[in-house]
Enzyme design. Sequence first.
Site, mmCIF file in Angstrom:
data_model
loop_
_atom_site.group_PDB
_atom_site.id
_atom_site.type_symbol
_atom_site.label_atom_id
_atom_site.label_comp_id
_atom_site.label_asym_id
_atom_site.label_seq_id
_atom_site.Cartn_x
_atom_site.Cartn_y
_atom_site.Cartn_z
ATOM 1 N N HIS A 1 0.844 -1.204 0.000
ATOM 2 C CA HIS A 1 0.000 0.000 0.000
ATOM 3 C C HIS A 1 0.876 1.251 0.000
ATOM 4 O O HIS A 1 1.250 1.777 1.056
ATOM 5 C CB HIS A 1 -0.908 -0.010 1.229
ATOM 6 C CG HIS A 1 -1.969 1.040 1.222
ATOM 7 N ND1 HIS A 1 -3.021 1.031 2.110
ATOM 8 C CD2 HIS A 1 -2.155 2.146 0.463
ATOM 9 C CE1 HIS A 1 -3.802 2.075 1.900
ATOM 10 N NE2 HIS A 1 -3.283 2.778 0.892
ATOM 11 N N HIS B 1 1.437 5.165 -2.222
ATOM 12 C CA HIS B 1 0.898 6.132 -3.181
ATOM 13 C C HIS B 1 1.972 7.146 -3.552
ATOM 14 O O HIS B 1 2.821 7.500 -2.726
ATOM 15 C CB HIS B 1 -0.300 6.885 -2.587
ATOM 16 C CG HIS B 1 -1.443 6.033 -2.168
ATOM 17 N ND1 HIS B 1 -2.180 5.286 -3.058
ATOM 18 C CD2 HIS B 1 -1.994 5.806 -0.940
ATOM 19 C CE1 HIS B 1 -3.135 4.644 -2.401
ATOM 20 N NE2 HIS B 1 -3.041 4.942 -1.115
ATOM 21 N N ARG C 1 -1.815 9.014 -5.995
ATOM 22 C CA ARG C 1 -2.299 9.574 -4.732
ATOM 23 C C ARG C 1 -3.792 9.304 -4.582
ATOM 24 O O ARG C 1 -4.610 9.744 -5.403
ATOM 25 C CB ARG C 1 -2.046 11.077 -4.731
ATOM 26 C CG ARG C 1 -2.438 11.820 -3.474
ATOM 27 C CD ARG C 1 -2.497 13.314 -3.741
ATOM 28 N NE ARG C 1 -1.270 13.819 -4.330
ATOM 29 C CZ ARG C 1 -0.366 14.565 -3.681
ATOM 30 N NH1 ARG C 1 -0.568 14.896 -2.423
ATOM 31 N NH2 ARG C 1 0.717 14.990 -4.301
ATOM 32 N N ALA C 2 -4.177 8.597 -3.526
ATOM 33 C CA ALA C 2 -5.587 8.228 -3.339
ATOM 34 C C ALA C 2 -6.465 9.449 -3.142
ATOM 35 O O ALA C 2 -7.558 9.547 -3.706
ATOM 36 C CB ALA C 2 -5.725 7.279 -2.159
ATOM 37 N N HIS D 1 -10.394 1.522 -2.192
ATOM 38 C CA HIS D 1 -9.834 2.779 -1.692
ATOM 39 C C HIS D 1 -10.679 3.955 -2.155
ATOM 40 O O HIS D 1 -10.750 4.241 -3.346
ATOM 41 C CB HIS D 1 -8.393 2.976 -2.164
ATOM 42 C CG HIS D 1 -7.555 3.732 -1.165
ATOM 43 N ND1 HIS D 1 -7.939 4.965 -0.658
ATOM 44 C CD2 HIS D 1 -6.379 3.426 -0.559
ATOM 45 C CE1 HIS D 1 -7.023 5.369 0.212
ATOM 46 N NE2 HIS D 1 -6.072 4.458 0.292
ATOM 47 N N TYR E 1 -12.051 7.384 4.765
ATOM 48 C CA TYR E 1 -11.295 6.173 4.432
ATOM 49 C C TYR E 1 -11.809 4.969 5.221
ATOM 50 O O TYR E 1 -12.051 3.889 4.662
ATOM 51 C CB TYR E 1 -9.813 6.362 4.743
ATOM 52 C CG TYR E 1 -9.016 7.124 3.711
ATOM 53 C CD1 TYR E 1 -9.626 7.886 2.717
ATOM 54 C CD2 TYR E 1 -7.628 7.105 3.746
ATOM 55 C CE1 TYR E 1 -8.888 8.588 1.788
ATOM 56 C CE2 TYR E 1 -6.865 7.812 2.814
ATOM 57 C CZ TYR E 1 -7.499 8.552 1.843
ATOM 58 O OH TYR E 1 -6.750 9.240 0.933
ATOM 59 N N HIS F 1 -6.109 -0.125 5.491
ATOM 60 C CA HIS F 1 -6.214 0.525 6.803
ATOM 61 C C HIS F 1 -6.682 -0.466 7.858
ATOM 62 O O HIS F 1 -7.507 -0.157 8.717
ATOM 63 C CB HIS F 1 -7.149 1.735 6.731
ATOM 64 C CG HIS F 1 -6.922 2.570 5.504
ATOM 65 N ND1 HIS F 1 -7.852 2.681 4.497
ATOM 66 C CD2 HIS F 1 -5.848 3.297 5.104
ATOM 67 C CE1 HIS F 1 -7.375 3.452 3.531
ATOM 68 N NE2 HIS F 1 -6.161 3.841 3.868
ATOM 69 N N GLU G 1 1.514 2.468 3.883
ATOM 70 C CA GLU G 1 0.965 3.650 3.231
ATOM 71 C C GLU G 1 1.913 4.850 3.363
ATOM 72 O O GLU G 1 1.497 5.994 3.472
ATOM 73 C CB GLU G 1 -0.421 4.010 3.786
ATOM 74 C CG GLU G 1 -1.240 4.878 2.837
ATOM 75 C CD GLU G 1 -2.636 5.198 3.362
ATOM 76 O OE1 GLU G 1 -3.349 5.924 2.670
ATOM 77 O OE2 GLU G 1 -3.001 4.710 4.456
ATOM 78 N N ARG H 1 2.105 11.402 9.160
ATOM 79 C CA ARG H 1 3.548 11.619 9.047
ATOM 80 C C ARG H 1 4.191 11.999 10.373
ATOM 81 O O ARG H 1 5.390 12.227 10.447
ATOM 82 C CB ARG H 1 3.830 12.697 7.995
ATOM 83 C CG ARG H 1 3.167 12.386 6.652
ATOM 84 C CD ARG H 1 3.601 13.323 5.549
ATOM 85 N NE ARG H 1 2.845 13.062 4.313
ATOM 86 C CZ ARG H 1 3.149 13.587 3.127
ATOM 87 N NH1 ARG H 1 4.170 14.405 3.017
ATOM 88 N NH2 ARG H 1 2.413 13.313 2.067
#
Length: 345
Positions: free
Chosen positions: A6, A8, A71-72, A180, A196, A225, A286, A292
Amino acid sequence: MIIDCHGHFTTTPPRVMEYRARQVEALKKTGKNTDEAPPHISDEEIFAAINDNQLKVMKERGIDLTVFSPRALGMDHHFGDEQTNLTWAVYCNDLVHRACVMFPDHFAGVCQLPQVAGSKPGQVVFDELKRCIEDLGFIGANLNPDPSGGNWTDPPLWDKDWWYPLYEQFVHHDIPVMIHVSGSCNPHFNAVATHYINGDTTAFVQFMMSDIFKDFPSLKFIVPHGGGAAPYHWGRYQGMAIDMNYGDLNQKVMKNLYFDTCVYHQPGIDLLLKVIPSANILFASETIGAVRAIDPKTGRNFDDTHEYIKATQVVSDEEKAKIYSTNALGVYKRLGNHPKFNQTK
């Protein structure tokens, strides 16, 4: 080996999303796709975007290969029409492909589909899927169960007229598909914190309440997730399945569903591993993605899921090896053609 299922391309240069904003604005004003061509992104820019970000983190955390998609949050299915979203999907998929070609040992592509809210997936979606799988060498696709962006106006995933022709394409290409959603246009639902998880949970329940896997026994879905609310409320869903005469939940869906490890604390990972069989879990982080921040309690990034798997005592070392790579190699059958694995043949 560690395969992250997973990832992106979240670190594209700003000009990429700036173009999308202009594209959407032009559609709102004129009702047509803009004549402006997507901006050219140089090889040097792609190299820097990957080498200084995703690849750097992968090396620091010991991740060998990332299954990589656009990018989702930027799929933006709820904003465009068919032509606009096709132009956008082709552009995003091509950027992912270029990154995969540039770093062939570290990335394998997964495609964004040009879905449109209120429009049944048809030939435009099928053709872009085919292009990505057959021409670009991608190994899977992302499917948005709610192209309306939080309003859920399209039919449920069990609708045979709406979704089944697309499932037939997935089976034809023999690829797994990650559920997703994208951005949220509903102010009640923060995209990454709420929408999500809603999307993951809603898709899981729709699988439970349908005959999708009876009709498509070889179809494989990844619920990201950590599967949303499903592992935490397994007893609720198991009980509902029995109450509603769907049978045993494990027999109904677990031959076709896989859950990733994008769960960002140790108790959550431990719970996932206690509830879901290790054969149905794929390692994922992810990264670089929704979270982050650094955990002040550990000094490590919340999304450093490798550390949680290493630390858990819920599963054996043999099961960890399956989670890290063996399961992914079985689910993503086209990984066998990837340069990373051809080198060892």
